[in-house]
Design an enzyme around this catalytic site. Structure first.
Site, PDB file in Angstrom:
ATOM      1  N   SER A 186      -1.465   6.949  12.979  1.00 57.93           N
ATOM      2  CA  SER A 186      -2.056   5.642  12.677  1.00 57.93           C
ATOM      3  C   SER A 186      -2.639   5.645  11.274  1.00 57.93           C
ATOM      4  O   SER A 186      -3.628   6.337  10.995  1.00 57.93           O
ATOM      5  CB  SER A 186      -3.144   5.279  13.683  1.00 57.93           C
ATOM      6  OG  SER A 186      -3.871   4.156  13.197  1.00 57.93           O
TER       7      SER A 186
ATOM      8  N   GLY B   6      -6.213  -6.437  12.540  1.00 57.82           N
ATOM      9  CA  GLY B   6      -6.516  -5.057  12.937  1.00 57.82           C
ATOM     10  C   GLY B   6      -6.733  -4.160  11.735  1.00 57.82           C
ATOM     11  O   GLY B   6      -7.645  -3.332  11.708  1.00 57.82           O
TER      12      GLY B   6
ATOM     13  N   ASP C  30       6.232  -1.701  12.715  1.00 56.93           N
ATOM     14  CA  ASP C  30       6.094  -3.165  12.748  1.00 56.93           C
ATOM     15  C   ASP C  30       7.434  -3.883  12.809  1.00 56.93           C
ATOM     16  O   ASP C  30       7.477  -5.109  12.948  1.00 56.93           O
ATOM     17  CB  ASP C  30       5.312  -3.643  11.518  1.00 56.93           C
ATOM     18  CG  ASP C  30       3.849  -3.214  11.579  1.00 56.93           C
ATOM     19  OD1 ASP C  30       3.346  -2.981  12.695  1.00 56.93           O
ATOM     20  OD2 ASP C  30       3.222  -3.105  10.517  1.00 56.93           O
TER      21      ASP C  30
ATOM     22  N   ARG D 298       3.220  -5.939  22.310  1.00 56.95           N
ATOM     23  CA  ARG D 298       4.484  -6.313  21.663  1.00 56.95           C
ATOM     24  C   ARG D 298       5.707  -5.847  22.447  1.00 56.95           C
ATOM     25  O   ARG D 298       6.753  -6.504  22.414  1.00 56.95           O
ATOM     26  CB  ARG D 298       4.529  -5.691  20.260  1.00 56.95           C
ATOM     27  CG  ARG D 298       4.507  -6.706  19.203  1.00 56.95           C
ATOM     28  CD  ARG D 298       4.501  -6.144  17.821  1.00 56.95           C
ATOM     29  NE  ARG D 298       3.687  -7.041  17.017  1.00 56.95           N
ATOM     30  CZ  ARG D 298       3.224  -6.764  15.819  1.00 56.95           C
ATOM     31  NH1 ARG D 298       3.476  -5.603  15.264  1.00 56.95           N
ATOM     32  NH2 ARG D 298       2.514  -7.650  15.162  1.00 56.95           N
TER      33      ARG D 298
ATOM     34  N   LYS E 133       1.036  -6.602   3.060  1.00 60.43           N
ATOM     35  CA  LYS E 133      -0.252  -6.807   3.757  1.00 60.43           C
ATOM     36  C   LYS E 133      -1.104  -5.542   3.713  1.00 60.43           C
ATOM     37  O   LYS E 133      -2.299  -5.613   3.441  1.00 60.43           O
ATOM     38  CB  LYS E 133       0.025  -7.232   5.204  1.00 60.43           C
ATOM     39  CG  LYS E 133      -1.216  -7.517   6.020  1.00 60.43           C
ATOM     40  CD  LYS E 133      -0.954  -8.527   7.120  1.00 60.43           C
ATOM     41  CE  LYS E 133      -0.191  -7.959   8.295  1.00 60.43           C
ATOM     42  NZ  LYS E 133      -0.978  -7.016   9.126  1.00 60.43           N
ATOM     43  N   SER E 134      -0.488  -4.389   3.970  1.00 63.91           N
ATOM     44  CA  SER E 134      -1.264  -3.142   3.975  1.00 63.91           C
ATOM     45  C   SER E 134      -1.888  -2.890   2.605  1.00 63.91           C
ATOM     46  O   SER E 134      -3.064  -2.542   2.492  1.00 63.91           O
ATOM     47  CB  SER E 134      -0.347  -1.961   4.331  1.00 63.91           C
ATOM     48  OG  SER E 134       0.118  -2.081   5.645  1.00 63.91           O
TER      49      SER E 134
ATOM     50  N   ARG F   4       4.677 -11.476  14.413  1.00 61.61           N
ATOM     51  CA  ARG F   4       5.992 -10.825  14.312  1.00 61.61           C
ATOM     52  C   ARG F   4       6.911 -11.213  15.478  1.00 61.61           C
ATOM     53  O   ARG F   4       8.132 -11.241  15.322  1.00 61.61           O
ATOM     54  CB  ARG F   4       5.831  -9.304  14.214  1.00 61.61           C
ATOM     55  CG  ARG F   4       5.039  -8.897  12.966  1.00 61.61           C
ATOM     56  CD  ARG F   4       5.245  -7.479  12.549  1.00 61.61           C
ATOM     57  NE  ARG F   4       4.159  -7.053  11.675  1.00 61.61           N
ATOM     58  CZ  ARG F   4       4.062  -7.342  10.378  1.00 61.61           C
ATOM     59  NH1 ARG F   4       4.993  -8.049   9.791  1.00 61.61           N
ATOM     60  NH2 ARG F   4       3.030  -6.916   9.666  1.00 61.61           N
TER      61      ARG F   4
ATOM     62  N   ARG G 296      -6.080  -2.978   1.210  1.00 59.25           N
ATOM     63  CA  ARG G 296      -6.611  -1.794   0.527  1.00 59.25           C
ATOM     64  C   ARG G 296      -7.045  -2.117  -0.896  1.00 59.25           C
ATOM     65  O   ARG G 296      -8.064  -1.614  -1.377  1.00 59.25           O
ATOM     66  CB  ARG G 296      -5.549  -0.689   0.532  1.00 59.25           C
ATOM     67  CG  ARG G 296      -5.359  -0.054   1.922  1.00 59.25           C
ATOM     68  CD  ARG G 296      -4.004   0.603   2.030  1.00 59.25           C
ATOM     69  NE  ARG G 296      -3.824   1.383   3.247  1.00 59.25           N
ATOM     70  CZ  ARG G 296      -3.500   0.873   4.447  1.00 59.25           C
ATOM     71  NH1 ARG G 296      -3.351  -0.429   4.610  1.00 59.25           N
ATOM     72  NH2 ARG G 296      -3.347   1.674   5.494  1.00 59.25           N
TER      73      ARG G 296
ATOM     74  N   LYS H 145      -0.705  -3.666  19.660  1.00 58.63           N
ATOM     75  CA  LYS H 145      -0.668  -4.458  18.420  1.00 58.63           C
ATOM     76  C   LYS H 145      -1.286  -5.837  18.666  1.00 58.63           C
ATOM     77  O   LYS H 145      -2.064  -6.008  19.583  1.00 58.63           O
ATOM     78  CB  LYS H 145       0.775  -4.551  17.907  1.00 58.63           C
ATOM     79  CG  LYS H 145       1.364  -3.192  17.523  1.00 58.63           C
ATOM     80  CD  LYS H 145       0.661  -2.611  16.314  1.00 58.63           C
ATOM     81  CE  LYS H 145       1.195  -1.238  15.971  1.00 58.63           C
ATOM     82  NZ  LYS H 145       0.392  -0.574  14.935  1.00 58.63           N
TER      83      LYS H 145
HETATM   84  C1  S3P Z   1      -1.128  -0.634   9.120  1.00 59.08           C
HETATM   85  C2  S3P Z   1      -0.835   0.381   9.982  1.00 59.08           C
HETATM   86  C3  S3P Z   1      -0.075   0.200  11.226  1.00 59.08           C
HETATM   87  C4  S3P Z   1       0.678  -1.123  11.245  1.00 59.08           C
HETATM   88  C5  S3P Z   1      -0.175  -2.263  10.762  1.00 59.08           C
HETATM   89  C6  S3P Z   1      -0.657  -2.007   9.342  1.00 59.08           C
HETATM   90  C7  S3P Z   1      -1.942  -0.344   7.912  1.00 59.08           C
HETATM   91  O1  S3P Z   1      -0.979   0.220  12.318  1.00 59.08           O
HETATM   92  O2  S3P Z   1       1.170  -1.391  12.520  1.00 59.08           O
HETATM   93  O3  S3P Z   1       0.541  -3.469  10.782  1.00 59.08           O
HETATM   94  O4  S3P Z   1      -1.983  -1.182   6.993  1.00 59.08           O
HETATM   95  O5  S3P Z   1      -2.545   0.742   7.858  1.00 59.08           O
HETATM   96  P1  S3P Z   1      -1.491   1.630  12.942  1.00 59.08           P
HETATM   97  O6  S3P Z   1      -2.181   2.359  11.891  1.00 59.08           O
HETATM   98  O7  S3P Z   1      -2.415   1.267  14.061  1.00 59.08           O
HETATM   99  O8  S3P Z   1      -0.238   2.280  13.423  1.00 59.08           O
END
Ligand code: S3P
Length: 450
Positions: A178, A107, A331, A362, A38-39, A404, A43, A358
């Site tokens: 973060s 988020g 996560d 959570r 997902k991350s 999750r 991007r 989150k």
């Molecule tokens: C993520 C960063 C994390 C993670 C989220 C994905 C990202 O959050 O919990 O699921 O893709 O950069 P934080 O940056 O708020 O810790």
């Protein structure tokens, strides 16, 4: 491609999905792949949309969160087409959208997009679902405002409107680990005048740094103090389109691996999983707990380490995880907490304050889910203790619309005498579309309640 431009389009493809019950299962077995990370998916879309030329993305996660990001980019004039499972993104200068950008539950999507939109120096307004509206956006807006952004928010929360503002480089010391904040600053810095320096005391996932380099961008990373990093990026920069292949999401693989560890006679292999060391803290933790885990076929793909992970049923022992390790498994605490409930002894997890911010609170959701299934646990503001070995099941778990939490407690029910029921599986589609069918295919007894 599934286009989800507006709030009215619904929050999740599976938003009709209701309660699901999980029952004692054994002998889970199979070799499978999980959806793309997902991350990396957010991007790849955003950087592809900024880069000159056509970027082809293979393995993109087609979960609701990522499709929202694609829809927002299209609303700003970026062409994104899906052909034969490959996403073709043609980068350009983004245009202000006459509609608000609705990010649903995501988020990562909203925070990274805010940074990139600020860097494009165009106006935009952002909103999300009830969960996203409750999450802090001030942590993104503070550095962006320091760069020169004019923005209006609701007490540090969504809805947020950004004005087209010229940006300049800044020095920013991260208050917490973060990757979303770090990445938003980096994406803004690509369009800002001059050097931006970000100092992170604890390392967070570095996919943005790796991917900016893959798109031909320039940044330098140096080590500071004990385990920290200083990232320097000078703007404005033009990126060049590239092809990206996204491996399976380790955070999704974690549910399958723990399901194999907890259910008798099981062996599951998840192929082609992202093994970035800033994401695999949970594998180290599970090994310390005595998990029979093995890695195979390790190789590099698209600038990231990747491999296959096999998990076999194991007798687990309790673990103490200190705060310094939290960022590398942030996560995975919900599924680690489920694993800890089946061990002998008391586990303790510390440094969990971020879990309260989150998709749901959570930490509270985990603690309530454990208690509702007969587990004795003690909860602090940022820590959790779990007495393992007495999980009855039989609970009805409130997921608080958190994907999750939903998947973690479905895994719990595979190893408890009494079934575990979750109130809704709708949000699972944000990160792991097809989770229930995949688990059923491995032998898991999951049934949708009508
Ligand atoms: C993520 C960063 C994390 C993670 C989220 C994905 C990202 O959050 O919990 O699921 O893709 O950069 P934080 O940056 O708020 O810790």
């Amino acid at each position: 491609m599934n286009n989800l431009p507006s709030k009215e389009a619904g929050s999740a493809a599976g938003s009709m999905a209701g309660a699901v019950q999980s029952r004692l299962s054994k002998g889970l077995s199979g070799t499978v792949q999980v959806p793309g990370d997902k991350s990396m998916s957010h991007r790849a879309l955003i950087l592809g949309a900024l880069a000159e030329g056509k970027t082809r993305i293979r393995g993109l996660l087609q979960g609701d969160d990522v499709l929202r990001t694609a829809a927002c980019l299209r609303a700003m004039g970026v062409s994104i087409e899906r052909r034969d499972g490959v996403f073709h993104v043609i980068g350009r200068r983004w245009q202000p959208s006459d509609r608000g950008l609705y990010c649903g539950n995501a988020g990562t999507g909203v925070r990274l997009l805010m940074g990139a939109v600020a860097g494009q120096q165009i106006a935009a307004s952002f909103d999300g679902d009830a969960s996203l509206r409750a999450r802090p956006m001030g942590r993104i807006l503070a550095p962006l405002r320091k760069m020169g952004l004019c923005a209006e928010d609701q007490d540090g929360k969504l809805p947020v409107s950004l004005e087209a503002s010229p940006l300049k480089g800044i020095v920013w010391e991260m208050q917490n680990a973060s990757a979303q904040v770090k990445s938003a600053i980096m994406l803004a810095a690509l369009g800002a005048e001059g050097e931006t320096i970000i100092e992170e005391p604890v390392r967070s996932r570095d996919h943005t740094e790796r991917m900016i380099k893959a798109f031909g961008g320039a940044l330098t990373i140096s080590a500071t103090g004990e385990g920290g990093r200083r990232i320097s990026l000078t703007g404005p920069q033009r990126l060049t389109a590239t092809d990206i292949t996204i491996p399976g999401d380790p955070s999704s693989a974690a549910f399958l691996l723990v399901a194999a560890l907890l259910t008798k006679g099981s062996e599951i292999t998840v192929q082609n999983v992202l093994l970035n060391p800033l994401r695999t803290g949970f594998l180290e933790a599970l090994k310390e707990m005595g998990a029979d885990l093995s890695l195979g076929n390790e190789h590099d793909a698209g600038g990231e380490p990747v491999g296959d992970i096999t998990a076999r049923f194991s007798e687990l022992k309790a673990i103490h995880i200190g705060p310094e390790r939290a960022a590398s498994m942030i996560d995975e605490y919900p599924i680690l907490a489920v694993a800890a409930a089946f061990t002998k002894g008391t586990s303790r997890f510390e440094g969990l304050a971020e879990l309260r911010l989150k998709e749901s609170d959570r930490l509270a959701a985990i603690a309530d889910g454990l208690a509702g299934n007969g587990v004795t646990r003690r909860l602090g503001e940022d820590w959790l203790e779990i007495d393992g070995g007495a999980v009855s099941g039989g609970g009805e778990v409130a997921t608080h619309m958190d994907h999750r939490i939903a998947m973690s407690f479905l895994v719990m029910g595979l190893a408890t005498k009494l079934p575990v029921t979750i109130d809704s599986s709708a949000m699972i589609a944000t990160s792991f579309p097809g989770f229930i069918a995949l688990m059923q295919g491995l032998g898991a007894k999951l049934t949708q309640e009508s």
